[in-house]
Design an enzyme around this catalytic site. Sequence first.
Site, PDB file in Angstrom:
ATOM      1  N   ASN A   1     -28.690 -10.264  29.907  1.00 28.62           N
ATOM      2  CA  ASN A   1     -28.002 -11.554  30.032  1.00 28.62           C
ATOM      3  C   ASN A   1     -28.284 -12.111  31.423  1.00 28.62           C
ATOM      4  O   ASN A   1     -28.750 -11.405  32.311  1.00 28.62           O
ATOM      5  CB  ASN A   1     -26.486 -11.399  29.809  1.00 28.62           C
ATOM      6  CG  ASN A   1     -25.881 -10.355  30.726  1.00 28.62           C
ATOM      7  OD1 ASN A   1     -26.035 -10.422  31.949  1.00 28.62           O
ATOM      8  ND2 ASN A   1     -25.266  -9.342  30.138  1.00 28.62           N
TER       9      ASN A   1
ATOM     10  N   TYR B   1     -26.935 -12.760  20.450  1.00 28.84           N
ATOM     11  CA  TYR B   1     -27.295 -14.166  20.706  1.00 28.84           C
ATOM     12  C   TYR B   1     -27.636 -14.953  19.435  1.00 28.84           C
ATOM     13  O   TYR B   1     -27.970 -16.139  19.503  1.00 28.84           O
ATOM     14  CB  TYR B   1     -28.433 -14.242  21.738  1.00 28.84           C
ATOM     15  CG  TYR B   1     -27.972 -14.017  23.172  1.00 28.84           C
ATOM     16  CD1 TYR B   1     -26.630 -13.775  23.466  1.00 28.84           C
ATOM     17  CD2 TYR B   1     -28.862 -14.061  24.221  1.00 28.84           C
ATOM     18  CE1 TYR B   1     -26.200 -13.565  24.764  1.00 28.84           C
ATOM     19  CE2 TYR B   1     -28.460 -13.859  25.548  1.00 28.84           C
ATOM     20  CZ  TYR B   1     -27.109 -13.612  25.807  1.00 28.84           C
ATOM     21  OH  TYR B   1     -26.680 -13.414  27.098  1.00 28.84           O
TER      22      TYR B   1
ATOM     23  N   GLY C   1     -25.538  -3.733  22.740  1.00 33.89           N
ATOM     24  CA  GLY C   1     -26.863  -3.794  22.099  1.00 33.89           C
ATOM     25  C   GLY C   1     -27.921  -2.989  22.835  1.00 33.89           C
ATOM     26  O   GLY C   1     -27.648  -1.921  23.392  1.00 33.89           O
ATOM     27  N   VAL C   2     -29.126  -3.553  22.867  1.00 35.08           N
ATOM     28  CA  VAL C   2     -30.238  -2.803  23.488  1.00 35.08           C
ATOM     29  C   VAL C   2     -30.020  -2.705  25.005  1.00 35.08           C
ATOM     30  O   VAL C   2     -30.376  -1.703  25.635  1.00 35.08           O
ATOM     31  CB  VAL C   2     -31.593  -3.459  23.125  1.00 35.08           C
ATOM     32  CG1 VAL C   2     -31.771  -4.826  23.741  1.00 35.08           C
ATOM     33  CG2 VAL C   2     -32.753  -2.554  23.489  1.00 35.08           C
ATOM     34  N   ASP C   3     -29.363  -3.687  25.590  1.00 33.17           N
ATOM     35  CA  ASP C   3     -29.048  -3.652  27.043  1.00 33.17           C
ATOM     36  C   ASP C   3     -28.197  -2.407  27.335  1.00 33.17           C
ATOM     37  O   ASP C   3     -28.477  -1.624  28.256  1.00 33.17           O
ATOM     38  CB  ASP C   3     -28.277  -4.930  27.391  1.00 33.17           C
ATOM     39  CG  ASP C   3     -28.350  -5.282  28.876  1.00 33.17           C
ATOM     40  OD1 ASP C   3     -27.710  -6.269  29.277  1.00 33.17           O
ATOM     41  OD2 ASP C   3     -29.036  -4.566  29.634  1.00 33.17           O
TER      42      ASP C   3
ATOM     43  N   ASP D   1     -35.177   3.425  17.931  1.00 29.15           N
ATOM     44  CA  ASP D   1     -34.451   3.163  19.181  1.00 29.15           C
ATOM     45  C   ASP D   1     -35.465   3.011  20.314  1.00 29.15           C
ATOM     46  O   ASP D   1     -36.203   3.958  20.619  1.00 29.15           O
ATOM     47  CB  ASP D   1     -33.512   4.363  19.427  1.00 29.15           C
ATOM     48  CG  ASP D   1     -32.762   4.267  20.735  1.00 29.15           C
ATOM     49  OD1 ASP D   1     -31.842   5.079  20.941  1.00 29.15           O
ATOM     50  OD2 ASP D   1     -33.100   3.402  21.563  1.00 29.15           O
ATOM     51  N   ILE D   2     -35.496   1.864  20.923  1.00 25.54           N
ATOM     52  CA  ILE D   2     -36.529   1.581  21.944  1.00 25.54           C
ATOM     53  C   ILE D   2     -36.437   2.549  23.119  1.00 25.54           C
ATOM     54  O   ILE D   2     -37.464   2.818  23.771  1.00 25.54           O
ATOM     55  CB  ILE D   2     -36.417   0.113  22.417  1.00 25.54           C
ATOM     56  CG1 ILE D   2     -37.737  -0.356  23.055  1.00 25.54           C
ATOM     57  CG2 ILE D   2     -35.226  -0.098  23.358  1.00 25.54           C
ATOM     58  CD1 ILE D   2     -37.818  -1.850  23.280  1.00 25.54           C
TER      59      ILE D   2
ATOM     60  N   THR E   1     -31.839 -11.628  18.782  1.00 26.01           N
ATOM     61  CA  THR E   1     -31.483 -11.563  17.340  1.00 26.01           C
ATOM     62  C   THR E   1     -30.198 -10.788  17.090  1.00 26.01           C
ATOM     63  O   THR E   1     -29.803 -10.583  15.943  1.00 26.01           O
ATOM     64  CB  THR E   1     -32.617 -10.904  16.519  1.00 26.01           C
ATOM     65  OG1 THR E   1     -32.774  -9.547  16.967  1.00 26.01           O
ATOM     66  CG2 THR E   1     -33.925 -11.654  16.664  1.00 26.01           C
ATOM     67  N   GLY E   2     -29.542 -10.330  18.150  1.00 28.41           N
ATOM     68  CA  GLY E   2     -28.256  -9.626  17.965  1.00 28.41           C
ATOM     69  C   GLY E   2     -27.114 -10.543  18.358  1.00 28.41           C
ATOM     70  O   GLY E   2     -26.865 -11.576  17.715  1.00 28.41           O
TER      71      GLY E   2
HETATM   72  N1  APR Z   1     -33.503  -0.183  20.327  1.00 27.57           N
HETATM   73  C1  APR Z   1     -34.136  -1.281  19.834  1.00 27.57           C
HETATM   74  N2  APR Z   1     -33.500  -2.408  19.456  1.00 27.57           N
HETATM   75  C2  APR Z   1     -32.140  -2.408  19.563  1.00 27.57           C
HETATM   76  C3  APR Z   1     -31.405  -1.309  20.074  1.00 27.57           C
HETATM   77  C4  APR Z   1     -32.149  -0.160  20.459  1.00 27.57           C
HETATM   78  N3  APR Z   1     -31.551   0.934  20.953  1.00 27.57           N
HETATM   79  N4  APR Z   1     -30.070  -1.644  20.058  1.00 27.57           N
HETATM   80  C5  APR Z   1     -29.989  -2.884  19.540  1.00 27.57           C
HETATM   81  N5  APR Z   1     -31.223  -3.349  19.239  1.00 27.57           N
HETATM   82  C6  APR Z   1     -31.617  -4.624  18.635  1.00 27.57           C
HETATM   83  C7  APR Z   1     -30.549  -5.390  17.879  1.00 27.57           C
HETATM   84  O1  APR Z   1     -30.383  -4.843  16.584  1.00 27.57           O
HETATM   85  C8  APR Z   1     -31.202  -6.763  17.844  1.00 27.57           C
HETATM   86  O2  APR Z   1     -32.149  -6.826  16.789  1.00 27.57           O
HETATM   87  O3  APR Z   1     -31.990  -5.508  19.679  1.00 27.57           O
HETATM   88  C9  APR Z   1     -31.961  -6.830  19.176  1.00 27.57           C
HETATM   89  C10 APR Z   1     -31.300  -7.729  20.216  1.00 27.57           C
HETATM   90  O4  APR Z   1     -29.882  -7.637  20.085  1.00 27.57           O
HETATM   91  P1  APR Z   1     -28.918  -7.546  21.373  1.00 27.57           P
HETATM   92  O5  APR Z   1     -29.121  -6.256  22.043  1.00 27.57           O
HETATM   93  O6  APR Z   1     -27.561  -7.913  20.914  1.00 27.57           O
HETATM   94  O7  APR Z   1     -29.492  -8.675  22.363  1.00 27.57           O
HETATM   95  P2  APR Z   1     -29.389 -10.264  22.281  1.00 27.57           P
HETATM   96  O8  APR Z   1     -29.157 -10.748  20.902  1.00 27.57           O
HETATM   97  O9  APR Z   1     -30.593 -10.748  23.039  1.00 27.57           O
HETATM   98  O10 APR Z   1     -28.066 -10.565  23.111  1.00 27.57           O
HETATM   99  C11 APR Z   1     -28.100 -10.291  24.499  1.00 27.57           C
HETATM  100  O11 APR Z   1     -26.148  -8.942  24.363  1.00 27.57           O
HETATM  101  O12 APR Z   1     -26.013  -6.746  24.978  1.00 27.57           O
HETATM  102  C12 APR Z   1     -25.778  -8.027  25.403  1.00 27.57           C
HETATM  103  O13 APR Z   1     -26.071  -7.896  27.770  1.00 27.57           O
HETATM  104  C13 APR Z   1     -26.632  -8.400  26.575  1.00 27.57           C
HETATM  105  O14 APR Z   1     -25.408 -10.386  26.975  1.00 27.57           O
HETATM  106  C14 APR Z   1     -26.618  -9.881  26.459  1.00 27.57           C
HETATM  107  C15 APR Z   1     -26.673 -10.122  24.967  1.00 27.57           C
END
Ligand code: APR
Length: 190
Positions: A35, A136, A43-45, A21-22, A133-134
């Site tokens: 975003n 998006y 997700g990570v946001d 977890d970052i 990679t999540g």
């Molecule tokens: N620590 C590290 N990596 C994480 C964590 C965490 N706590 N939570 C999720 N991830 C990983 C996901 O598994 C994925 O591999 O971060 C990567 C990016 O995934 P997302 O968070 O879904 O981000 P993204 O694909 O760039 O989509 C961005 O999602 O959360 C919304 O506000 C954000 O609209 C934006 C979109």
Amino acid sequence: MSRDPLVITIGERTLALQSGDITKVPANAIGNAANSALRGGGGVDGAIHRAGGPAIMRELDAIRERIGKCTPGDAVATGAGDLPARWVLHAVGPIYRDGRHGEPEALASCFRRCMELAGELGARSLTLPAISTGVYGYPLDAAADVAVRTVVEILKAPETRLRRVTFVLFGKAPFEAFQRASNRLLGPTP
Ligand code: APR
């Protein structure tokens, strides 16, 4: 889920791959997958805002007032609130379509902008998630190639002030995708 980081030396600098977890990995600067509205999300946001607290969103509100939105490929910096860091770099990744609509270039630009901002702020260490990679939908192996190639290129540049960049991967599949990408680019890791 966390396991020992895979550490690759690049001249005087270090690239590390770590699963976990970052929000729990200390660094001067933490990258976020935001975003363009800079309004937080899942997700990570979501994890970064939950762990960092409301101070981060207050700063993003002021930035949004000033610039309206953050375009894909760009990033903005805020403080890190309660996170184990000084700054959060909110990068906006591309929404993946088919890889032929500028997605690789926009994704590379996210990592470049995070490293530029980190350098401008005087950060020596930076953690980065697997942006796009999540939600998006960017395929992991293709994203890992772009991410590792972009970060390694900048770590090799003499003027780079960063000493250590760590990709923090949320699970086995992304960790292994990044490990394959670094093996392809830098040769098999020990
Ligand atoms: N620590 C590290 N990596 C994480 C964590 C965490 N706590 N939570 C999720 N991830 C990983 C996901 O598994 C994925 O591999 O971060 C990567 C990016 O995934 P997302 O968070 O879904 O981000 P993204 O694909 O760039 O989509 C961005 O999602 O959360 C919304 O506000 C954000 O609209 C934006 C979109």
